[in-house]
Design a protein around this motif. Structure first.
Motif, short mmCIF file in Angstrom:
data_model
loop_
_atom_site.label_atom_id
_atom_site.label_comp_id
_atom_site.label_asym_id
_atom_site.label_seq_id
_atom_site.Cartn_x
_atom_site.Cartn_y
_atom_site.Cartn_z
N ALA A 161 0.64 -1.08 -0.01
CA ALA A 161 -0.17 0.20 -0.20
C ALA A 161 0.85 1.32 0.03
N LYS A 162 0.59 1.95 -1.03
CA LYS A 162 1.45 3.35 -1.18
C LYS A 162 0.99 4.65 -0.22
N HIS A 163 -0.39 4.63 -0.09
CA HIS A 163 -0.95 6.01 0.37
C HIS A 163 -2.15 5.78 0.84
N TRP A 164 -2.61 5.99 1.94
CA TRP A 164 -3.84 5.74 2.62
C TRP A 164 -4.67 6.93 2.49
N GLU A 165 -5.88 6.90 2.09
CA GLU A 165 -6.93 7.84 2.38
C GLU A 165 -8.30 7.32 2.88
N SER A 209 -6.48 2.74 -0.80
CA SER A 209 -5.11 3.17 -0.90
C SER A 209 -4.99 2.58 -2.36
N VAL A 210 -3.93 2.82 -3.05
CA VAL A 210 -2.92 2.25 -4.48
C VAL A 210 -2.09 1.24 -3.85
N CYS A 211 -2.30 0.04 -4.21
CA CYS A 211 -1.48 -0.97 -3.88
C CYS A 211 -0.95 -1.66 -5.26
N THR A 212 0.41 -2.30 -4.77
CA THR A 212 0.98 -3.28 -5.61
C THR A 212 0.80 -4.49 -5.42
N GLY A 213 0.85 -5.38 -6.27
CA GLY A 213 0.49 -6.93 -5.76
C GLY A 213 -0.69 -7.39 -6.17
N ARG A 269 -10.31 -1.42 -8.14
CA ARG A 269 -10.17 -1.02 -9.65
C ARG A 269 -9.05 -0.61 -10.15
N ALA A 270 -8.82 -0.26 -11.49
CA ALA A 270 -7.45 0.50 -11.93
C ALA A 270 -7.50 1.79 -11.46
N PRO A 271 -6.41 2.05 -11.00
CA PRO A 271 -6.37 3.69 -10.54
C PRO A 271 -6.18 4.44 -11.71
N ALA A 313 0.18 8.44 -5.13
CA ALA A 313 0.61 7.26 -4.27
C ALA A 313 2.17 7.18 -4.24
N ARG A 314 2.69 7.58 -5.48
CA ARG A 314 4.37 7.50 -5.58
C ARG A 314 4.92 8.73 -4.97
N ALA A 315 4.28 9.85 -5.29
CA ALA A 315 4.92 11.22 -4.69
C ALA A 315 4.75 11.61 -3.49
N GLY A 316 3.43 10.90 -2.67
CA GLY A 316 3.11 11.31 -1.40
C GLY A 316 2.32 12.49 -1.29
N ARG A 317 1.87 13.11 -2.53
CA ARG A 317 1.00 14.26 -2.49
C ARG A 317 0.29 14.25 -3.90
#
Length: 307
Positions: free
Chosen positions: A257-261, A269-273, A293-295, A303-307
């Protein structure tokens, strides 16, 4: 850039004929890094989206491709040429439209077209006229009297009419009305790619880039977070929503999980796996995956940049 910041598709990207090849490019202004060990490959015939917030380094990178900046560290090649050492060889194949769109204000639209035409033996007069009609530009109108959107259309016209092998659009939507942005610009970009030419489309409007791009690179604070084909990018990430039996104030802990809301019982969250692994991890934490779903590209960037 570390190997972890790239996807497995990099080898396949590099295996294609590269119009642009950037390796280890670093640029500092004073003590501040504008670009840090940037690696980027743009294959021929693609629509390549370069995305990031304003100030991320997009324009600085493009200025290196145009030969306006010399690499302080690393190398830049466009059509296998150094744009600083061979500007004519590079720029004769490049069409460029910037957000500033600095064109002579004292000229009329028709005069601008004829002026730029003189520099390019391959200028297509029929295509130029088609573009002028498509963009609804009056050839007798003075540039200084045009709206910002009309100036952007005029700049796009002269950047396209000699059918460049590489079209570089740096924040091209500034001033364009939604109709031009969504329909005309997208149609022009796809036409270029269908003809086997290449487009580099730089923008902070991620939904716009997502709509037209084959491949995308994300730049953040001067570093490339990743480069990948858009379809592969969408399959690598999942946007999932978890529901807990009770409200909670702490962020869930799920590997990948990259970033939770969220708040209370539902968190996204946007997740890998693979989804199965995420569902298993969610169940172990007492939650259920209620949506996957696909983000969007915007969600991936956050998710990757943190904002």
């Amino acid at each position: 850039m570390s190997g972890e910041s790239r996807f497995g598709s990099e080898a396949s990207v590099r295996s294609k004929e590269a119009v642009v090849a950037v390796d280890g490019l670093t640029r500092k202004f004073g003590a501040k890094f504008a670009l840090r060990e940037v690696n980027l490959t743009i294959p021929r015939g693609s629509v390549f989206g370069l995305v990031g917030v304003n100030g991320a380094g997009k324009t600085t990178l493009i200025k290196h491709l145009l030969g306006l900046y010399k690499a302080q560290q690393g190398s830049v090649r466009v059509f296998e040429l150094d744009p600083v050492l061979d500007p004519v060889g590079v720029l004769s194949k490049v069409g460029y439209l910037s957000e500033d769109n600095d064109i002579p204000e004292w000229m009329k639209v028709g005069e601008l077209v004829r002026y730029v035409q003189a520099f390019y033996p391959g200028w297509d007069e029929v295509y130029a006229e088609e573009l002028r009609e498509m963009f609804e530009l009056d050839p007798t109108a003075k540039i200084k009297n045009l709206s910002k959107g009309q100036r952007a259309r005029a700049g796009l016209l002269v950047a396209l009419a000699y059918r460049p092998e590489l079209l570089v659009l740096d924040e091209p939507s500034a001033g364009l009305d939604p109709l031009v942005r969504r329909d005309i610009l997208a149609a022009v970009i796809r036409t270029i790619a269908d003809e086997g030419r290449t487009v580099l489309f730089s923008s902070h409007l991620l939904d716009e880039v997502e709509r037209v791009s084959d491949q995308v690179a994300m730049i953040h604070e001067g570093e490339i977070l990743f480069q990948a084909e858009l379809d592969e990018l969408k399959t690598r990430f999942l946007r999932v929503t978890l529901r807990f039996p009770e409200e909670r104030s702490q962020l869930p802990r799920i590997d990948g999980a990259k970033h939770w809301e969220g708040e209370g019982r539902e968190w996204s969250s946007v997740c890998t796996g693979p989804l199965e692994s995420i569902q298993k991890a969610a169940a172990e934490s007492g939650a259920t995956v209620v949506e996957s779903r696909a983000p969007t590209l915007d969600e991936i960037f956050v998710a990757r940049a943190g904002r």
